[in-house]
Design a protein around this motif. Structure first.
Motif, PDB file in Angstrom:
ATOM      1  N   GLY A 147       0.818  -1.205   0.000  1.00 52.77           N
ATOM      2  CA  GLY A 147       0.000   0.000   0.000  1.00 52.77           C
ATOM      3  C   GLY A 147       0.852   1.255   0.000  1.00 52.77           C
ATOM      4  N   GLY A 148       0.607   2.133  -0.966  1.00 50.85           N
ATOM      5  CA  GLY A 148       1.409   3.350  -1.090  1.00 50.85           C
ATOM      6  C   GLY A 148       0.631   4.613  -0.810  1.00 50.85           C
ATOM      7  N   GLY A 149      -0.357   4.514   0.073  1.00 52.00           N
ATOM      8  CA  GLY A 149      -1.035   5.697   0.563  1.00 52.00           C
ATOM      9  C   GLY A 149      -0.236   6.299   1.700  1.00 52.00           C
ATOM     10  N   PRO A 150      -0.817   7.240   2.461  1.00 45.22           N
ATOM     11  CA  PRO A 150      -0.046   7.886   3.528  1.00 45.22           C
ATOM     12  C   PRO A 150       0.457   6.918   4.599  1.00 45.22           C
ATOM     13  N   THR A 151      -0.327   5.889   4.925  1.00 44.13           N
ATOM     14  CA  THR A 151       0.112   4.942   5.960  1.00 44.13           C
ATOM     15  C   THR A 151       1.321   4.145   5.491  1.00 44.13           C
ATOM     16  N   GLY A 152       1.248   3.597   4.274  1.00 44.83           N
ATOM     17  CA  GLY A 152       2.366   2.816   3.758  1.00 44.83           C
ATOM     18  C   GLY A 152       3.624   3.645   3.575  1.00 44.83           C
ATOM     19  N   VAL A 153       3.467   4.862   3.064  1.00 38.99           N
ATOM     20  CA  VAL A 153       4.624   5.741   2.849  1.00 38.99           C
ATOM     21  C   VAL A 153       5.256   6.129   4.179  1.00 38.99           C
ATOM     22  N   GLU A 154       4.428   6.509   5.143  1.00 39.58           N
ATOM     23  CA  GLU A 154       4.987   6.926   6.442  1.00 39.58           C
ATOM     24  C   GLU A 154       5.658   5.764   7.159  1.00 39.58           C
ATOM     25  N   LEU A 155       5.065   4.558   7.087  1.00 38.72           N
ATOM     26  CA  LEU A 155       5.702   3.406   7.731  1.00 38.72           C
ATOM     27  C   LEU A 155       7.035   3.088   7.062  1.00 38.72           C
ATOM     28  N   ALA A 156       7.076   3.141   5.737  1.00 36.57           N
ATOM     29  CA  ALA A 156       8.347   2.913   5.029  1.00 36.57           C
ATOM     30  C   ALA A 156       9.386   3.934   5.459  1.00 36.57           C
TER      31      ALA A 156
ATOM     32  N   PHE B 187      15.941   2.222  10.876  1.00 34.20           N
ATOM     33  CA  PHE B 187      16.642   0.953  10.625  1.00 34.20           C
ATOM     34  C   PHE B 187      17.178   0.938   9.190  1.00 34.20           C
ATOM     35  N   PRO B 188      18.149   1.798   8.886  1.00 33.58           N
ATOM     36  CA  PRO B 188      18.627   1.927   7.498  1.00 33.58           C
ATOM     37  C   PRO B 188      19.262   0.660   6.940  1.00 33.58           C
ATOM     38  N   GLU B 189      19.626  -0.270   7.813  1.00 30.08           N
ATOM     39  CA  GLU B 189      20.269  -1.498   7.341  1.00 30.08           C
ATOM     40  C   GLU B 189      19.257  -2.512   6.807  1.00 30.08           C
ATOM     41  N   LYS B 190      17.964  -2.285   7.027  1.00 32.11           N
ATOM     42  CA  LYS B 190      16.948  -3.258   6.621  1.00 32.11           C
ATOM     43  C   LYS B 190      16.505  -3.037   5.179  1.00 32.11           C
ATOM     44  N   LYS B 191      16.159  -4.117   4.526  1.00 28.60           N
ATOM     45  CA  LYS B 191      15.653  -4.059   3.160  1.00 28.60           C
ATOM     46  C   LYS B 191      14.144  -3.826   3.224  1.00 28.60           C
ATOM     47  N   VAL B 192      13.704  -2.681   2.732  1.00 26.64           N
ATOM     48  CA  VAL B 192      12.278  -2.340   2.745  1.00 26.64           C
ATOM     49  C   VAL B 192      11.769  -2.288   1.311  1.00 26.64           C
ATOM     50  N   THR B 193      10.691  -3.018   1.057  1.00 26.14           N
ATOM     51  CA  THR B 193      10.046  -3.010  -0.258  1.00 26.14           C
ATOM     52  C   THR B 193       8.606  -2.544  -0.097  1.00 26.14           C
ATOM     53  N   LEU B 194       8.199  -1.605  -0.924  1.00 20.89           N
ATOM     54  CA  LEU B 194       6.824  -1.092  -0.894  1.00 20.89           C
ATOM     55  C   LEU B 194       6.158  -1.401  -2.228  1.00 20.89           C
ATOM     56  N   VAL B 195       5.027  -2.091  -2.171  1.00 25.25           N
ATOM     57  CA  VAL B 195       4.276  -2.433  -3.382  1.00 25.25           C
ATOM     58  C   VAL B 195       2.948  -1.685  -3.362  1.00 25.25           C
ATOM     59  N   HIS B 196       2.650  -1.017  -4.466  1.00 28.03           N
ATOM     60  CA  HIS B 196       1.424  -0.202  -4.544  1.00 28.03           C
ATOM     61  C   HIS B 196       0.725  -0.457  -5.878  1.00 28.03           C
ATOM     62  N   ARG B 197      -0.572  -0.711  -5.835  1.00 32.42           N
ATOM     63  CA  ARG B 197      -1.308  -1.038  -7.053  1.00 32.42           C
ATOM     64  C   ARG B 197      -1.530   0.184  -7.950  1.00 32.42           C
TER      65      ARG B 197
END
Length: 366
Positions: free
Chosen positions: A139-148, A155-165
């Motif tokens: 989800g790439g709405g405000p919640t998904g963007v802010e959590l990312a 935690f800059p060492e973690k691999k974060v992937t965001l998928v948005h339809r």
């Protein structure tokens, strides 16, 4: 005299203790006989909950017991399940009479009843994020963007992937702000996949392998679904207000925020059908206007004196970690430290606590 005043006070029942309902209860508590019906014993500042996932101690300020700000009224910790012309029925079988009713049930939420459980939940989420090497956000709405943003900064060492339809992030704001947000996330090494979705039903238990609708494979130790929650109106579908629900389950309201066709029933916050961005500051405006209108009605003023609600210019302020943010204002878009200073540093928690009559930082025993 005090007994006479209490006995003659109008009965205001507020269903829902979120942003709008909590502020309305706090504002009216010494002007009416107020009952707040909410399934939780606390009010949560919703725009702060993502910070609490990476800093669980933050929740001690943003998760507030109703009894801390609502000192002069009745709190019923239960779900409302029905409404008549004169009463609200709760899941516990209580019939609560009203002269004025305000529906403020926002979005459906499965939050725990007790504040201590909610704080423990944030601690568990923090440990989950801390122990993961890779995290998938759907989800790439405000919640998904802010959590990312929160995870990428803390935690800059973690691999974060965001998928948005969708074809761009934050589709409720302008393309320029969306593009600036995408560039910021990429600069923080967040992988963003647009125009694809993830079918969670196809994920083998504990496998950590996710497939996108475009055929891509994503490996992640955990995932978060950050898509819109349903409106909290399912309970109204068999009540006297069932015909006032639109196709999205939102209550149709007039210019005074009263449910269409009802003189003494208001709806405020995200449950209304008003065409505007559903955000906290909007719910705040709804609550204060409704408080004014209820005071006018309880004082016997003419209906022509009721204040009319006018949706304002669309504003958006999305936090990007602890120091930056993106703001869409009526005539410009800003990204960086200025919007970050406005929101991201404290997530408006100190400001909100002050509005609720509380100290910026709670006492140690709270």
């Amino acid at each position: 005299m005090a007994t006479e005043e209490l006995s003659s006070a109008k009965r205001v029942v507020i269903v829902g203790g979120g942003v709008a309902g909590a502020l309305l209860a706090k504002t009216l508590q010494f002007r009416a006989d107020v009952t707040l019906i909410d399934p939780k014993e606390y009010f949560e500042i919703p725009w702060a909950n993502l910070r609490s996932m990476v800093e669980p101690s933050f929740a001690k300020r943003s998760v507030i017991r109703h009894t801390d700000y609502f000192k002069n009224g009745r709190i019923i910790t239960s779900h409302a399940i029905n409404i008549t012309d004169t009463e609200v029925l709760t899941a516990d079988g209580l019939l609560v009479p009203y002269d004025y009713l305000v529906i403020a049930t926002g979005h459906a939420d499965s939050a725990p009843k007790a504040r201590t459980e909610k704080l423990q939940q944030y601690e568990a989420e923090y440990q989950k994020i801390k122990s993961a090497d890779s995290i998938l956000i759907i989800g790439g709405g405000p919640t998904g963007v802010e959590l990312a943003g929160e995870i990428a900064v803390d935690f800059p060492e973690k691999k974060v992937t965001l998928v948005h339809r969708g074809s761009r992030l934050l589709e409720f704001i302008g393309p320029k702000a969306s593009k600036k947000t995408l560039d910021w996330l990429i600069s923080k090494k967040v992988e963003v996949i647009l125009e694809q979705s993830v079918d969670l039903n196809s994920v083998p238990d504990g496998d950590g392998t996710y497939k996108t609708s475009g055929g891509e494979t994503i490996r992640a130790d955990c995932h978060y679904v950050c898509i819109g929650q349903p409106t909290g109106s399912a309970w109204l579908k068999e009540t006297i207000l069932k015909d006032m629900l639109d196709m999205h389950g939102r209550l149709k309201v007039d210019e005074n925020l009263r449910v269409i066709g009802r003189k003494n029933i208001f709806a405020i916050g995200d449950i209304t059908d008003i065409q505007e961005i559903k955000q906290g500051y909007i719910a705040h405006r709804h609550a204060l206007l409704t408080a004014k209108n209820l005071k006018l009605l309880m004082n016997g003023e003419k209906e022509s004196k009721l204040e009319k609600y006018k949706p304002g210019s669309p504003l958006a302020l999305v936090s990007l970690g602890r120091k930056e943010g993106v703001a869409q204002l009526p005539f410009t878009t800003i990204i960086g430290c200025i919007p970050g200073y406005i929101k991201s540093k404290d997530m408006f928690v100190g400001k909100t606590r002050k509005e609720m009559g509380l100290q910026s930082y709670p006492a140690e025993n709270e």
